[in-house]
Design a protein around this motif. Structure first.
Motif, PDB file in Angstrom:
ATOM      1  N   SER A  26       0.219   5.491  -0.163  1.00  0.00           N
ATOM      2  CA  SER A  26       0.058   6.739  -0.096  1.00  0.00           C
ATOM      3  C   SER A  26      -0.362   7.229  -0.813  1.00  0.00           C
ATOM      4  O   SER A  26       1.101   7.373  -1.239  1.00  0.00           O
ATOM      5  N   ASN A  27      -1.606   7.674  -1.576  1.00  0.00           N
ATOM      6  CA  ASN A  27      -1.152   8.977  -2.529  1.00  0.00           C
ATOM      7  C   ASN A  27      -0.891   8.546  -3.795  1.00  0.00           C
ATOM      8  O   ASN A  27      -0.574   9.066  -4.419  1.00  0.00           O
TER       9      ASN A  27
ATOM     10  N   LYS B  57       1.511  -2.140   6.028  1.00  0.00           N
ATOM     11  CA  LYS B  57       1.680  -1.273   5.187  1.00  0.00           C
ATOM     12  C   LYS B  57       1.391  -2.778   3.471  1.00  0.00           C
ATOM     13  O   LYS B  57       1.602  -2.303   2.588  1.00  0.00           O
TER      14      LYS B  57
ATOM     15  N   LYS C  51       1.029  -1.204  -0.150  1.00  0.00           N
ATOM     16  CA  LYS C  51      -0.323   0.215  -0.043  1.00  0.00           C
ATOM     17  C   LYS C  51       0.699   1.297   0.477  1.00  0.00           C
ATOM     18  O   LYS C  51       1.915   1.483   1.185  1.00  0.00           O
TER      19      LYS C  51
END
Length: 307
Positions: free
Chosen positions: A14-15, A75, A12
């Motif tokens: 972010s953004n 994560k 994962k």
């Protein structure tokens, strides 16, 4: 208990689009439709060689040409084994992934066949006595559009970067005395702004035709391999990060056009000495603590009265 050796892991981010790490494959970006495209920021890492989980539930991802990546459990979106020993396409389809259909040559599957360029051997912890210093200057890449009366230039992204090498220089040294090579070449990239070509012409004093001939990327890379890589001396950088990344990107791009002997040379591990990292180590040793000082090279030269 999580298996020690794993096959696939989705990270994962972010953004941004998530990354997929898949053993024996390069790293992929997962598009919103679950199709996989190469992750350009991992171009120099080579294939994923292993994925494992330690007793603290941290995931270790090993690569052919760069150091391992360690991820905490939070994560990780998905992690699994190919327990049924399915084919690549079957295994990915079962998990909801697929390669981009009809992807052109030079894409994910083609890139998987290109070995890592100039993989790093064990780093030096002391300054070498015979070595080659390398330095690069960069230019921003643009895409030209519009008519002759109204030309516009827009920054373009190629392999995950907006820049490419404009000037590639290398100087050999042995026992503090300059030796061969003395290499200084300019890339004539059509995606540089015209002022880059003007700067190169001014620096070299060549005619337009001669500059364009000497600056053809394949011509520069072949000369670089012969003069700089072939001696197999330690390569010295002041902060290797961007320089070696872009050298590897260009070698990967033109790998198929190299001769067999040239391809063998760029697959050989290279010894790299990062002078900035070494300076940081010396400072940390004196301070008895760790830290990254990011000293500018010109500042260090001024401290020792070196031009």
């Amino acid at each position: 208990m999580m298996p020690t050796n794993l096959t696939l892991l989705e990270r994962k981010i972010s953004n941004n689009l998530n990354c997929l790490y898949f053993v024996d494959h390069p790293v992929y970006r997962i598009q919103k439709n679950h199709q996989l495209v190469l992750a350009p920021e991992y171009a120099s890492a080579g294939r994923v060689t292993a994925i494992s989980c330690d007793d603290q539930q941290r995931y270790h991802i090993d690569f052919e040409a760069t150091k391992e990546l360690v991820l905490t459990e939070k994560k990780v979106v998905k992690v699994t084994n190919n327990m049924l020993e399915q084919s690549t396409s079957q295994f990915l389809a079962t998990l909801g992934y697929q390669f981009v259909p009809n992807e052109p040559v030079g894409s994910a599957e083609a890139a998987a066949s290109i070995p890592p360029m100039l993989p790093a051997a064990s780093p030096l912890n002391a300054a070498p006595t015979s070595y080659i210093v390398i330095d690069c200057e960069f230019g921003t890449l643009f895409r030209k559009s519009g008519s002759a009366k109204a030309i516009s230039w827009r920054v373009q992204d190629t392999a995950g970067t907006h820049d490419s090498i404009f000037q590639l220089s290398a100087i050999g040294f042995s026992q503090h005395h300059q030796t061969a090579p003395f290499f200084n070449r300019y890339f004539d990239n059509p995606n540089f702004l015209p002022d880059k070509k003007l700067a190169g012409l001014a620096e070299t004093g060549l005619t337009m035709a001669a500059y364009e001939a000497q600056g053809a990327p394949l011509t520069v890379l072949k000369a670089f391999i012969q003069q700089v890589i072939q001696p197999q001396l330690p390569l010295v950088f002041w902060d290797q990060t961007q320089d070696i990344k872009h050298i590897r990107l260009l070698l990967s791009e033109y790998y198929a056009q190299l001769t067999t002997s040239e391809q063998e040379l760029v697959q050989q591990p290279v010894v790299i000495f990062d002078a900035q990292a070494y300076t940081n180590m010396l400072i940390n040793r004196g301070n008895h603590k760790s830290g990254n000082h990011d000293l500018p090279l010109n500042g260090l030269a001024a401290l020792f009265s070196i031009t």
